[in-house]
Design an enzyme around this catalytic site. Structure first.
Site, PDB file in Angstrom:
ATOM      1  CD  GLU A 117       1.250  -0.786  -7.675  1.00  0.00           C
ATOM      2  OE1 GLU A 117       1.727   0.578  -7.814  1.00  0.00           O
ATOM      3  OE2 GLU A 117       1.875  -1.717  -6.807  1.00  0.00           O
ATOM      4  CG  LEU A 140      -2.034  -1.448   1.870  1.00  0.00           C
ATOM      5  CD1 LEU A 140      -3.192  -1.342   3.177  1.00  0.00           C
ATOM      6  CD2 LEU A 140      -2.911  -1.004  -0.062  1.00  0.00           C
ATOM      7  CG  HIS A 141       3.128   1.994  -3.339  1.00  0.00           C
ATOM      8  ND1 HIS A 141       2.623   3.278  -4.675  1.00  0.00           N
ATOM      9  CD2 HIS A 141       3.096   1.181  -4.071  1.00  0.00           C
ATOM     10  CE1 HIS A 141       3.158   2.169  -5.806  1.00  0.00           C
ATOM     11  NE2 HIS A 141       2.405   0.977  -6.017  1.00  0.00           N
ATOM     12  CB  ALA A 142       1.404   7.515  -3.104  1.00  0.00           C
TER      13      ALA A 142
END
Length: 242
Positions: free
Chosen positions: A236, A163-165
């Site tokens: 992703e 859970l990056h930006a």
């Protein structure tokens, strides 16, 4: 959905900040109007800010983020100049970059002006957490545990960055649109599922297990939405890895 205005001394700076923030919600974010620079140089102009306020005007209100001191004065004067027909305008003390990113994501989820303003003002908390600094004092969190959730699920993050930006923004915006209170827990911490800022403080990476718990009319839909986003790797994953 509320509108947002960026007031900056530099047009290049403002455009870059808006580009960064709006990439977090490529599908259906809020209107972000810009008032920046004067005659191709540095500076702010109250008339230009008033025009930006009109462009971003919404019955739900407008939040204004600014860079340096005179931008605040220009914004204050612009409110007097603009004919906004009773639209509420708030000037935010939030940091421009982090604050705009946070505000765009929360607004995209349908949050009201007060909630978006609060989210923007808390925008430095993920950085504070990452640096091991104590959290800044602020208003108490309005969402809290009200009893056992209606439904929950534990999921394993499969995308490389966890859970990056951008994934945090995707999840928060999607959950914020639903009629449910959603909590996401990982690594001994819990975050409001509709807050990208809080999701960033969970310290997740690929392989981290997160528990998504929801209460309210859209509880099951919220859990299903989170499951779909996580299993698809937030878009992703290389082709064939979904």
């Amino acid at each position: 959905m509320i509108g947002l205005v960026v007031v900056s001394h530099s047009r290049a700076l403002a455009d870059a900040v808006v580009e960064l923030a709006t990439q977090m919600t490529p599908h259906g974010g809020p209107t972000v109007a810009v008032a920046a620079g004067v005659d191709g140089g540095l500076g702010t102009d109250a008339t230009a800010v008033a025009e930006a306020l009109a462009d971003a005007s919404s019955p739900d209100g407008v939040l204004v983020l600014m860079d340096l001191g005179s931008a605040v004065m220009s914004a204050e004067l612009a409110i007097e100049l603009a004919d906004l027909d009773g639209v509420e305008v708030r000037l935010s003390p939030a940091p421009l970059v982090e604050g705009l990113v946070a505000a765009v994501v929360r607004a995209a989820g349908g949050a009201d002006l007060a909630t978006v303003a609060r989210e923007a003002e808390s925008a430095l908390e993920p950085k504070r957490s990452a640096l091991g600094e104590p959290a800044a004092a602020g208003p108490s969190d309005e969402h809290g545990s009200t009893g056992p959730p209606d439904t929950s699920v534990t999921l394993t993050l499969v995308n490389p960055g966890g859970l990056h930006a951008r994934p945090a923004a995707q999840l928060a915006a999607a959950l914020g649109r639903l009629d449910a209170e959603v909590a996401v827990a990982a690594n001994g911490r819990e975050a409001d599922g509709a807050s990208s800022l809080e999701l960033l403080t969970l310290g997740t990476g690929q392989g981290t297990a997160i528990t998504v718990s929801a209460t309210g009319p859209d509880a099951q839909r919220a859990v299903d939405t989170a499951r779909t986003l996580v299993e698809e790797g937030f878009g992703e994953l290389p082709d064939g890895d979904t």
